[in-house]
Design an enzyme around this catalytic site. Structure first.
Site, mmCIF file in Angstrom:
data_model
loop_
_atom_site.group_PDB
_atom_site.id
_atom_site.type_symbol
_atom_site.label_atom_id
_atom_site.label_comp_id
_atom_site.label_asym_id
_atom_site.label_seq_id
_atom_site.Cartn_x
_atom_site.Cartn_y
_atom_site.Cartn_z
ATOM 1 C CD GLU A 1 -33.740 -30.098 -52.896
ATOM 2 O OE1 GLU A 1 -33.230 -28.987 -53.138
ATOM 3 O OE2 GLU A 1 -34.868 -30.238 -52.404
ATOM 4 C CD GLU B 1 -31.486 -25.366 -53.196
ATOM 5 O OE1 GLU B 1 -32.009 -26.434 -52.824
ATOM 6 O OE2 GLU B 1 -32.163 -24.424 -53.658
ATOM 7 C CG HIS C 1 -33.186 -28.448 -49.428
ATOM 8 N ND1 HIS C 1 -33.704 -27.485 -50.256
ATOM 9 C CD2 HIS C 1 -33.380 -27.980 -48.155
ATOM 10 C CE1 HIS C 1 -34.193 -26.495 -49.526
ATOM 11 N NE2 HIS C 1 -34.001 -26.770 -48.249
ATOM 12 C CE1 TYR D 1 -31.660 -39.021 -40.059
ATOM 13 C CE2 TYR D 1 -33.551 -37.682 -40.714
ATOM 14 C CZ TYR D 1 -32.884 -38.420 -39.763
ATOM 15 O OH TYR D 1 -33.423 -38.545 -38.507
ATOM 16 C CD GLU E 1 -34.835 -22.950 -56.317
ATOM 17 O OE1 GLU E 1 -34.615 -21.753 -56.545
ATOM 18 O OE2 GLU E 1 -34.374 -23.550 -55.345
ATOM 19 C CD GLU F 1 -36.340 -25.443 -52.773
ATOM 20 O OE1 GLU F 1 -36.166 -24.486 -53.543
ATOM 21 O OE2 GLU F 1 -35.429 -26.245 -52.483
ATOM 22 C CG HIS G 1 -34.561 -21.323 -52.318
ATOM 23 N ND1 HIS G 1 -34.173 -22.644 -52.375
ATOM 24 C CD2 HIS G 1 -34.086 -20.854 -51.132
ATOM 25 C CE1 HIS G 1 -33.503 -22.957 -51.275
ATOM 26 N NE2 HIS G 1 -33.442 -21.891 -50.508
HETATM 27 FE FE FE Z 1 -34.098 -24.170 -53.769
HETATM 28 MN MN MN Z 2 -33.857 -27.129 -52.432
#
Ligand code: FE
Ligand code: MN
Length: 331
Positions: free
Chosen positions: A73, A104, A107, A113, A177, A211, A214
């Site tokens: 990421e 991103e 992500h 987390y 991606e 994604e 993206h």
């Molecule tokens: Fe991405």
């Molecule tokens: Mn991503």
């Protein structure tokens, strides 16, 4: 006229817009707004700590995917901000790239987390991209094939340079991606379907939706550059692109076999390989290249929740209802 190398483009003047698809992708991204803390990890933590729920190989599969995604990421974020952004001066595309960079960051935060809540050793997870060969080979392949655009002296002017730029965009958007994320997505969603690690599974669903956008933006960018500069899209160049994508498929299959060696989840690693072939055909077609495999989708359930042929369908079948402003409109 032109999405790149346009002397008339003023990056600060976003209206009126030329490329409305970029605007649409931006709005679709906003409609999928989310942050990882909204998803409870309570049950995941219990399952992770119990020795009755997850097998050793399932735990290993989870670690492998966290190991790949946690650093991948950041790699994509850096690609966007440090390389792609400087060459794409069109303001509505830049607006989308800013949105993508933010996603991103979300992500990257998701994997922080996960590590925090599950109590994982960050030194283990965040070094896997240098230690685990099947992960390292994927990352190295993308870094190697997108070197040109990182050269501070690189400019996109001239046929040969436009071709190099398209080549690197294929590396970022189609391979990284569009292909490298998907075996991992399928694995984590297969677990979720068995009620295992559902919090992480839900986070992966949100990431996948992002994604998918993206990838759609990247393909539209590539297709527009090619349409406006048709001289770059020679038979020899198309062949080169297909070969790159086929090489990336081999590395993704190696990763799938490594992360899921024992046919857990009632699925064997060859089915993950078939899935990689299936999505690769779709990526190829999306940028106007012939499909190479003809493999059927072994996981029809994935196309309902992840694979965006029709975004509309995708959002209608989503498991988690979450959107900002209630303004989703795909028609
Ligand atoms: Fe991405
Ligand atoms: Mn991503």
């Amino acid at each position: 006229m032109g999405i790149i190398n346009n002397p008339k483009t003023d990056p600060n003047k976003i209206l009126p817009m030329t490329y409305l698809w970029a605007r649409q992708h931006y709005k679709d991204g906003v409609a999928n707004n989310w942050v990882p803390e909204e998803i409870s990890m309570q049950k995941d933590v219990e399952q992770w700590k119990s020795d009755k729920v997850l097998s050793e190989s399932e735990k290993r599969l989870i670690i492998w995917n966290l190991g790949f995604f946690s650093t991948a990421e950041s790699l994509t974020a850096n690609n966007i901000v440090l390389a792609v952004y400087s060459h794409v001066t069109n303001p509505e595309c830049r607006q989308y790239l800013l949105r993508q960079a933010f996603e991103e960051a979300i992500h990257t935060d998701t994997f922080i987390y996960c590590c925090d809540t599950l109590g994982l050793d960050p030194d283990e997870i965040y070094t896997m991209y240098t230690r685990i060969p099947s992960i390292k080979k994927k990352d190295d392949f993308v870094v190697e094939l997108t070197k040109t655009v990182f050269d501070p002296a690189f400019v996109t002017e001239g046929t040969e340079n436009i071709r190099k730029f398209v080549h690197d965009l294929v590396g970022y958007y189609v391979i990284m991606e569009g292909i490298y994320f998907y075996a991992g997505f399928a694995m984590m969603l297969a677990l979720k379907r068995q009620n295992k690690m559902v919090g992480i599974g839900e986070q992966f669903e949100f990431i996948m939706r992002d994604e998918s956008l993206h990838l759609a933006f990247g393909c539209d960018l590539i297709n527009t550059i090619v349409k406006e500069n048709p001289e770059v899209w020679t038979e020899a160049f198309k062949k080169e692109i297909i070969e790159l994508i086929m090489k990336s498929v081999e590395l993704e299959k190696d990763y799938a076999r490594d992360a899921c060696p024992e046919g857990l989840l009632g699925i064997n690693s060859e089915q993950f390989c078939d899935y990689v072939e299936y999505i690769t055909d779709r990526r190829l077609e999306r940028i106007g290249l012939p499909k190479q495999f003809g493999t059927e989708n072994p996981f029809p359930w994935m196309s309902q929740s992840t694979d965006l042929t029709k975004e509309k369908n995708f959002f209608e079948t989503r498991v988690t209802e979450y959107q900002q402003g209630g303004n989703l409109d795909w028609d």
